[in-house]
Design a protein around this motif. Structure first.
Motif, PDB file in Angstrom:
ATOM      1  N   TRP A   1       0.840  -1.212   0.000  1.00 23.68           N
ATOM      2  CA  TRP A   1       0.000   0.000   0.000  1.00 23.68           C
ATOM      3  C   TRP A   1       0.872   1.258   0.000  1.00 23.68           C
ATOM      4  O   TRP A   1       0.620   2.195  -0.759  1.00 23.68           O
ATOM      5  CB  TRP A   1      -0.937  -0.005   1.211  1.00 23.68           C
ATOM      6  CG  TRP A   1      -1.848   1.188   1.233  1.00 23.68           C
ATOM      7  CD1 TRP A   1      -3.057   1.308   0.617  1.00 23.68           C
ATOM      8  CD2 TRP A   1      -1.586   2.454   1.857  1.00 23.68           C
ATOM      9  NE1 TRP A   1      -3.578   2.566   0.829  1.00 23.68           N
ATOM     10  CE2 TRP A   1      -2.702   3.285   1.580  1.00 23.68           C
ATOM     11  CE3 TRP A   1      -0.548   2.956   2.633  1.00 23.68           C
ATOM     12  CZ2 TRP A   1      -2.793   4.597   2.056  1.00 23.68           C
ATOM     13  CZ3 TRP A   1      -0.628   4.261   3.095  1.00 23.68           C
ATOM     14  CH2 TRP A   1      -1.738   5.068   2.806  1.00 23.68           C
TER      15      TRP A   1
ATOM     16  N   THR B   1      -8.929  -1.305  -1.684  1.00 21.49           N
ATOM     17  CA  THR B   1     -10.051  -2.176  -1.998  1.00 21.49           C
ATOM     18  C   THR B   1      -9.864  -3.507  -1.275  1.00 21.49           C
ATOM     19  O   THR B   1      -8.843  -4.175  -1.454  1.00 21.49           O
ATOM     20  CB  THR B   1     -10.167  -2.388  -3.513  1.00 21.49           C
ATOM     21  OG1 THR B   1     -10.448  -1.121  -4.132  1.00 21.49           O
ATOM     22  CG2 THR B   1     -11.286  -3.351  -3.854  1.00 21.49           C
ATOM     23  N   VAL B   2     -10.851  -3.856  -0.450  1.00 25.27           N
ATOM     24  CA  VAL B   2     -10.745  -5.046   0.397  1.00 25.27           C
ATOM     25  C   VAL B   2     -11.953  -5.965   0.210  1.00 25.27           C
ATOM     26  O   VAL B   2     -12.295  -6.740   1.105  1.00 25.27           O
ATOM     27  CB  VAL B   2     -10.582  -4.651   1.883  1.00 25.27           C
ATOM     28  CG1 VAL B   2      -9.248  -3.950   2.119  1.00 25.27           C
ATOM     29  CG2 VAL B   2     -11.744  -3.761   2.350  1.00 25.27           C
ATOM     30  N   LYS B   3     -12.572  -5.883  -0.962  1.00 24.80           N
ATOM     31  CA  LYS B   3     -13.741  -6.723  -1.234  1.00 24.80           C
ATOM     32  C   LYS B   3     -13.347  -8.197  -1.251  1.00 24.80           C
ATOM     33  O   LYS B   3     -12.163  -8.544  -1.210  1.00 24.80           O
ATOM     34  CB  LYS B   3     -14.377  -6.315  -2.563  1.00 24.80           C
ATOM     35  CG  LYS B   3     -13.468  -6.460  -3.766  1.00 24.80           C
ATOM     36  CD  LYS B   3     -14.146  -5.984  -5.033  1.00 24.80           C
ATOM     37  CE  LYS B   3     -13.228  -6.133  -6.236  1.00 24.80           C
ATOM     38  NZ  LYS B   3     -13.905  -5.791  -7.495  1.00 24.80           N
TER      39      LYS B   3
ATOM     40  N   TYR C   1      -9.754 -10.013  -0.599  1.00 25.68           N
ATOM     41  CA  TYR C   1      -9.211 -10.874  -1.661  1.00 25.68           C
ATOM     42  C   TYR C   1      -8.880 -12.273  -1.142  1.00 25.68           C
ATOM     43  O   TYR C   1      -7.890 -12.896  -1.522  1.00 25.68           O
ATOM     44  CB  TYR C   1      -7.989 -10.231  -2.308  1.00 25.68           C
ATOM     45  CG  TYR C   1      -8.336  -9.123  -3.283  1.00 25.68           C
ATOM     46  CD1 TYR C   1      -7.909  -9.155  -4.595  1.00 25.68           C
ATOM     47  CD2 TYR C   1      -9.104  -8.025  -2.888  1.00 25.68           C
ATOM     48  CE1 TYR C   1      -8.234  -8.138  -5.494  1.00 25.68           C
ATOM     49  CE2 TYR C   1      -9.438  -7.011  -3.774  1.00 25.68           C
ATOM     50  CZ  TYR C   1      -8.998  -7.080  -5.069  1.00 25.68           C
ATOM     51  OH  TYR C   1      -9.330  -6.077  -5.950  1.00 25.68           O
TER      52      TYR C   1
ATOM     53  N   ALA D   1      -7.670   1.811 -10.200  1.00 30.08           N
ATOM     54  CA  ALA D   1      -7.356   0.764  -9.241  1.00 30.08           C
ATOM     55  C   ALA D   1      -5.840   0.508  -9.340  1.00 30.08           C
ATOM     56  O   ALA D   1      -5.081   1.430  -9.623  1.00 30.08           O
ATOM     57  CB  ALA D   1      -8.186  -0.473  -9.523  1.00 30.08           C
ATOM     58  N   THR D   2      -5.383  -0.721  -9.137  1.00 32.21           N
ATOM     59  CA  THR D   2      -3.933  -0.961  -9.187  1.00 32.21           C
ATOM     60  C   THR D   2      -3.356  -0.611 -10.559  1.00 32.21           C
ATOM     61  O   THR D   2      -2.393   0.147 -10.673  1.00 32.21           O
ATOM     62  CB  THR D   2      -3.620  -2.431  -8.857  1.00 32.21           C
ATOM     63  OG1 THR D   2      -4.061  -2.724  -7.532  1.00 32.21           O
ATOM     64  CG2 THR D   2      -2.115  -2.688  -8.943  1.00 32.21           C
TER      65      THR D   2
ATOM     66  N   ARG E   1      -7.466   3.639  -5.827  1.00 34.48           N
ATOM     67  CA  ARG E   1      -8.090   2.642  -4.945  1.00 34.48           C
ATOM     68  C   ARG E   1      -7.549   1.243  -5.286  1.00 34.48           C
ATOM     69  O   ARG E   1      -8.297   0.377  -5.762  1.00 34.48           O
ATOM     70  CB  ARG E   1      -9.612   2.712  -5.059  1.00 34.48           C
ATOM     71  CG  ARG E   1     -10.137   2.830  -6.458  1.00 34.48           C
ATOM     72  CD  ARG E   1     -11.658   2.903  -6.534  1.00 34.48           C
ATOM     73  NE  ARG E   1     -12.131   2.308  -7.762  1.00 34.48           N
ATOM     74  CZ  ARG E   1     -12.128   2.917  -8.945  1.00 34.48           C
ATOM     75  NH1 ARG E   1     -11.717   4.162  -9.053  1.00 34.48           N
ATOM     76  NH2 ARG E   1     -12.548   2.279 -10.017  1.00 34.48           N
TER      77      ARG E   1
ATOM     78  N   GLY F   1      -6.308  -2.585  -5.434  1.00 32.43           N
ATOM     79  CA  GLY F   1      -6.786  -3.840  -4.873  1.00 32.43           C
ATOM     80  C   GLY F   1      -5.731  -4.910  -4.997  1.00 32.43           C
ATOM     81  O   GLY F   1      -4.911  -5.090  -4.116  1.00 32.43           O
TER      82      GLY F   1
ATOM     83  N   TYR G   1      -2.053  -7.225  -2.537  1.00 33.37           N
ATOM     84  CA  TYR G   1      -1.956  -8.621  -2.123  1.00 33.37           C
ATOM     85  C   TYR G   1      -0.876  -9.388  -2.882  1.00 33.37           C
ATOM     86  O   TYR G   1      -0.835 -10.612  -2.840  1.00 33.37           O
ATOM     87  CB  TYR G   1      -3.332  -9.281  -2.307  1.00 33.37           C
ATOM     88  CG  TYR G   1      -4.428  -8.459  -1.666  1.00 33.37           C
ATOM     89  CD1 TYR G   1      -4.597  -8.435  -0.293  1.00 33.37           C
ATOM     90  CD2 TYR G   1      -5.255  -7.637  -2.446  1.00 33.37           C
ATOM     91  CE1 TYR G   1      -5.571  -7.641   0.306  1.00 33.37           C
ATOM     92  CE2 TYR G   1      -6.236  -6.840  -1.853  1.00 33.37           C
ATOM     93  CZ  TYR G   1      -6.376  -6.844  -0.483  1.00 33.37           C
ATOM     94  OH  TYR G   1      -7.336  -6.050   0.106  1.00 33.37           O
TER      95      TYR G   1
ATOM     96  N   TYR H   1      -6.243 -13.081  -9.263  1.00 32.67           N
ATOM     97  CA  TYR H   1      -7.414 -12.764  -8.449  1.00 32.67           C
ATOM     98  C   TYR H   1      -8.184 -14.036  -8.077  1.00 32.67           C
ATOM     99  O   TYR H   1      -8.626 -14.219  -6.943  1.00 32.67           O
ATOM    100  CB  TYR H   1      -8.384 -11.859  -9.215  1.00 32.67           C
ATOM    101  CG  TYR H   1      -7.882 -10.525  -9.685  1.00 32.67           C
ATOM    102  CD1 TYR H   1      -8.350  -9.347  -9.103  1.00 32.67           C
ATOM    103  CD2 TYR H   1      -6.988 -10.422 -10.742  1.00 32.67           C
ATOM    104  CE1 TYR H   1      -7.942  -8.101  -9.556  1.00 32.67           C
ATOM    105  CE2 TYR H   1      -6.568  -9.186 -11.200  1.00 32.67           C
ATOM    106  CZ  TYR H   1      -7.047  -8.024 -10.610  1.00 32.67           C
ATOM    107  OH  TYR H   1      -6.638  -6.811 -11.067  1.00 32.67           O
TER     108      TYR H   1
END
Length: 350
Positions: free
Chosen positions: A17, A33-35, A39, A190-191, A206, A208, A212, A330
């Motif tokens: 991050w 983003t932590v949906k 992940y 996003a990324t 934002r 995601g 990770y 993903y």
């Protein structure tokens, strides 16, 4: 160890991050983003680590995820809901202070009537044709919406992981056209969009998957290690088959390890006869079909019999495994099953 061990490095998530945050100007907020339960890695520990690193805005897919996130990070961080204000969500959105990203006139009507004055954002469709208001629809309600004071207007890039795709610039230009002169915080990155550079950063990024350890963030620190226990070792002779359907036959005397994991644990059947596991730095090929709970691995190249083999480690990322399975990182991450013993390192998970 009777089940696989999934080790999650929270310090690496925080490091990723901060690295993505450093790609943007100081005036650009970096959210997270932590949906999908962070992940697949646990929304509570992941979000707390990101909050400790400096994230103050978070994104989830649906309101129920927002409830779990609110419990983890407390009352202050902003929680945006990509799915918007869906039927049945009103009490949860209102009670927990979630910020739905309204995707249609129907959602706008529901939100403004059920929760007048409550915070919201807007999602616009810049030609991905998945979620968000199209240009004509947005034009019809733009003035009304702006009088209500949205906290954010966003869109989503379809091809950001491929920097040379003309679609990126096409979407950027359309998003600029749809939001010109509005004076509201904007976000499209996003990324992948973060890595495309400042033109795509606007007021908020934002990220995601890059948090990770996944592509397209090639410089990401490794986040996960998946170690699978060996429950039996055997020798097979030349000409003997292995596994369901006899899809692999030994062409020489071979030492095999059977590990306790399978497609019930998110290790895709498509990895049969393709995947590689590691003992330290030594690769050991998967032979035969991946079954529900068991996988057979050729360990002939090892000096001794291992107690466990790694599917994910510094030697092999989620994207390496995904390439073998014909999918994306993903899907590998979010498929990791509930039977693993999870261990969090690097930061407190509490």
């Amino acid at each position: 160890m009777s089940t696989g061990r999934l080790t999650i490095d929270l310090a690496a998530i925080a490091e990723n991050w901060r690295a993505l945050d450093a790609r943007s100007a100081a005036t650009v907020e970096t959210a997270a983003t932590v949906k999908a339960d962070g992940y697949g890695l646990g929304i509570g520990p992941v979000a707390r680590a990101l909050h400790a690193a400096g994230a103050r805005s978070f994104f989830v897919a649906v309101a129920e995820e927002g409830a779990a996130l609110r419990e983890a990070v407390g009352p202050n961080p902003r929680i945006f809901v990509y799915g918007g204000h869906m039927p049945g969500d009103t009490d949860m959105i209102g009670d927990l202070g979630l910020i739905p990203l309204l995707n249609s006139i129907e959602q706008m009507t529901r939100h403004f009537e059920a929760l007048p004055g409550a915070p919201f954002g807007i999602q616009l469709d810049s030609d991905m044709n998945r979620l968000g208001m199209e240009a004509g629809e947005w034009l019809a309600v733009r003035d009304l919406t702006m009088r209500q004071g949205p906290q954010l207007i966003m869109s989503h890039l379809a091809c950001a992981d491929e920097p040379d795709r003309p679609m990126n610039r096409r979407q950027l230009d359309k998003f600029r056209e749809m939001t010109r002169g509005l004076g509201v915080p904007l976000s499209i990155a996003a990324t992948g969009g973060t890595l495309l550079g400042p033109d795509y950063h606007f007021d908020m990024t934002r990220p995601g998957i890059g948090l990770y350890g996944g592509m397209p963030f090639a410089d990401a620190a490794a986040v996960v290690r998946l170690s699978l226990p060996v429950i039996q070792v055997r020798d097979v002779e030349k000409g003997e088959p292995v596994g369901y359907g006899n899809t692999w036959w030994a062409d020489k005397p071979t030492r095999l390890a059977t590990v306790a994991a399978g497609y019930a644990d998110g290790i895709h059947r498509a990895l049969s006869n393709k995947a590689v596991m590691y003992h330290g730095t030594v690769p050991c090929p998967v032979v035969g079909r991946v079954s529900m709970d068991l996988i057979t691995v050729d360990i002939s190249g090892l000096d001794g019999d291992p107690q466990a083999l790694d599917l994910l480690s510094t030697m092999q990322t989620v994207d390496d495994v995904a390439d073998n399975a014909g999918t994306i990182g993903y899907e590998i991450l979010t498929s990791l099953g509930p039977r693993y013993t999870r261990r969090y390192t690097g930061l407190s998970a509490s």
